[in-house]
Design an enzyme around this catalytic site. Structure first.
Site: not given
Ligand code: NOJ
Length: 543
Positions: A337, A213, A111
């Site tokens: 998730h 992300d 990630d």
């Molecule tokens: C997307 C991620 O998948 C999530 O879990 C996270 O809270 C937000 N981006 C902020 O990074």
């Protein structure tokens, strides 16, 4: 020569890249396997379970963040992009993991969280130390409006305003998520360079790709205009949905950055980039970049949001297929998730049909850990909620914890996940729903997944063939997968609980059921007109 044409299945297969023909599996590291008895999953734990993933037929493992982090957002608030959080292990553990993944012929995807850092990252600590610090412009700082209020109306994903006041330097900084996650200023070339260096660091180590992300968040409107009010907002929705994120996300300049990231990847062999992007299809496909100079796989999240209705799904699949540029390889996702699990959205029986869909559509499937054993959202008492999204908007039931519970490996105390109490409670049903109990049960979800994966990976029509819509009505979704060098398949899915009739117009066929959600029906010969049970999905090999 093969019966289907000049090239054999294996010849065509070898022309595909690993991220096109293979299946991706997402691991939420806190919840996969604990190896050091602290109730939290770790890298050694993942290593211990690699043989399971190999057995299942997975090509690539995507790990949610494992970097040092204060864990305000469970690792999506990174304080060091080039380290490993001690909770997960050490850099030696990571190197060992990478080696073990590769030794099994699999790939590792990390990630990358480039939109924001932790507020504890040294870059931010410097940036907030004074207005004339050289890193001041690495983040998004703005003066208050004349009345002292926030620079504009932008809202944070996890509730409230997206602007946080800094007493020391008397300015606001912008955070699309928590105030502990300040957004980087991607218009600053030094920020770009720093993050490209992070990419080089991991690519040189030998990782095979990144899941980026919130890719569509990375650049904001140059004028920071107010976002418009969302006319369709409903009170049960997250507060951020009160506005349409027109100016805070998906700016045209983001594509330059994605292209730059792609150039970094292209300097290495066969690496790939997934983009996390929640946008309508016509916008989503622009993230492939001009002539394919962007993300290899802009995540296609349609199956997470669409109503579970055959005609709507049929339309959406065709819209996506139709919108893809010629260089755009498709992909499909049933869970992650951040979302309720598929079993909790459509029910256990329909989740079996959903598995057939995910693994027979054209493009790369991503499986969320535990979906293959039918894990369900676990009710977490309010006093145990960990997720900031749940804690910050307590009346909206938006916590993501229920889909992040520990993997259910066996019936022992703590499900084989850990020898100690896990960080998040286990499902009360883990003693019967777990890998061990399902492995040899011909009717289990795991067996269904395993057999689907075997079939998919064996047959060129699935990994490389065309998608041909055949029929849809209020109950049934049917399509063919064909390839000139291989046998063709017809997939018929009943998306309702009631029996249904399949009678495609203007079509006649004969075939054998090779896989069914009701294994009892496999081997049967079928032709143009037949009845399906409720919640049944079948794959027919056409004669
Ligand atoms: C997307 C991620 O998948 C999530 O879990 C996270 O809270 C937000 N981006 C902020 O990074």
């Amino acid at each position: 020569m093969t019966p289907y044409g000049m090239a054999s299945q294996s010849q065509v297969k070898s022309q595909q890249l690993w991220w096109q023909s293979g299946i991706i599996y997402q691991i939420y590291p806190r919840s996969f396997q604990d190896s050091n008895a602290d109730g939290i999953g770790d890298l050694q734990g993942v290593i211990n379970r690699l043989d399971y993933l190999k057995w299942l037929g997975i090509q690539a493992v995507w790990l949610s963040p494992i970097y040092p982090s204060p864990m305000a957002d469970y690792g999506y608030d990174i304080s060091d992009y080039q380290g490993i959080h001690p909770i997960f292990g050490s850099m030696d553990d990571f190197d060992q993991l990478l080696e073990e993944v590769h030794r099994r012929g699999m790939k590792l995807i990390l990630d990358l969280v480039p939109n924001h850092t932790s507020d504890q990252h040294p870059w931010f600590l410097e940036s907030k130390s004074s207005r004339d610090n050289p890193k001041r412009d690495w983040y998004i700082w703005k003066d208050a409006l004349p009345d002292g209020s926030e620079p504009n109306n932008w809202l944070a994903m996890f509730g409230g305003t997206a602007w946080e006041w800094d007493e020391t330097t008397q300015q606001y900084y912008y955070h699309a998520f928590l105030k502990e996650q300040p957004d980087l200023n991607w218009r600053n070339p030094e920020v770009r360079e720093a993050m490209m260096n992070v990419m080089h660091y991991w690519l040189k180590k030998g990782i095979d790709g990144f899941r980026v992300d919130v890719m569509w968040h990375m650049v904001k409107d140059a004028h920071f205009r107010n976002n418009p009010i969302n006319p369709d907002y409903q009170p049960h929705q997250a507060t951020v949905d009160q506005l349409l994120a027109v100016y805070s996300t998906d700016q045209p300049e983001v594509h330059d950055i994605v292209r730059q990231m792609r150039e970094v990847l292209d300097a290495y062999e066969e690496r790939m980039m997934i983009g996390e992007i929640y946008l309508p299809v016509h916008k989503l496909v622009t993230y492939y970049g001009e002539n394919g100079s962007g993300a290899h796989l802009p995540f296609n999240f349609q199956l997470l949001n669409l109503p579970w209705n055959a005609t709507q799904l049929a339309a959406a699949i065709s819209q996506y297929e139709g919108a893809l540029p010629e260089y755009g390889w498709p992909n499909w996702v049933l869970g992650n998730h951040d979302q309720p699990r598929i079993t909790s959205r459509v029910g256990l029986q329909q989740a079996r049909v959903a598995a057939l869909l995910l693994l027979t559509l054209r493009g790369t499937p991503t499986i969320y850990y535990g979906d293959e054993i039918g894990m369900q959202d676990v009710p977490i008492p309010f006093s145990e909620v960990q997720d900031p999204q749940g804690l910050n908007m307590p009346d909206k039931n938006l916590s993501r914890d229920p889909a992040r519970t520990p993997m259910q490996w066996n019936a022992s105390t703590y499900a084989g996940f850990s020898s100690e109490k896990p960080w998040l409670r286990l499902s009360s049903t883990y003693r019967r729903l777990n890998v061990e109990s399902e492995k040899d049960n011909p009717f289990s979800m795991l067996t269904l997944y395993k057999r689907l994966i075997d079939l998919r990976q064996k047959e060129l029509s699935f990994t490389a063939g065309d998608y041909i819509p055949v029929y849809s009505d209020q109950q049934i979704l049917a399509y063919k997968r064909t390839h000139e060098n291989a046998p063709a398949f017809l997939i018929v899915l009943n998306l309702t609980h009631r029996p249904a009739y399949f009678k495609p117009e203007h079509d006649a066929f004969k075939g054998t059921i090779v896989l069914s959600t009701l294994p009892e029906e496999e081997g049967q010969e079928v032709d143009s007109y037949f009845a399906l049970s409720g919640d049944q999905g079948i794959i027919i090999r056409l004669h």
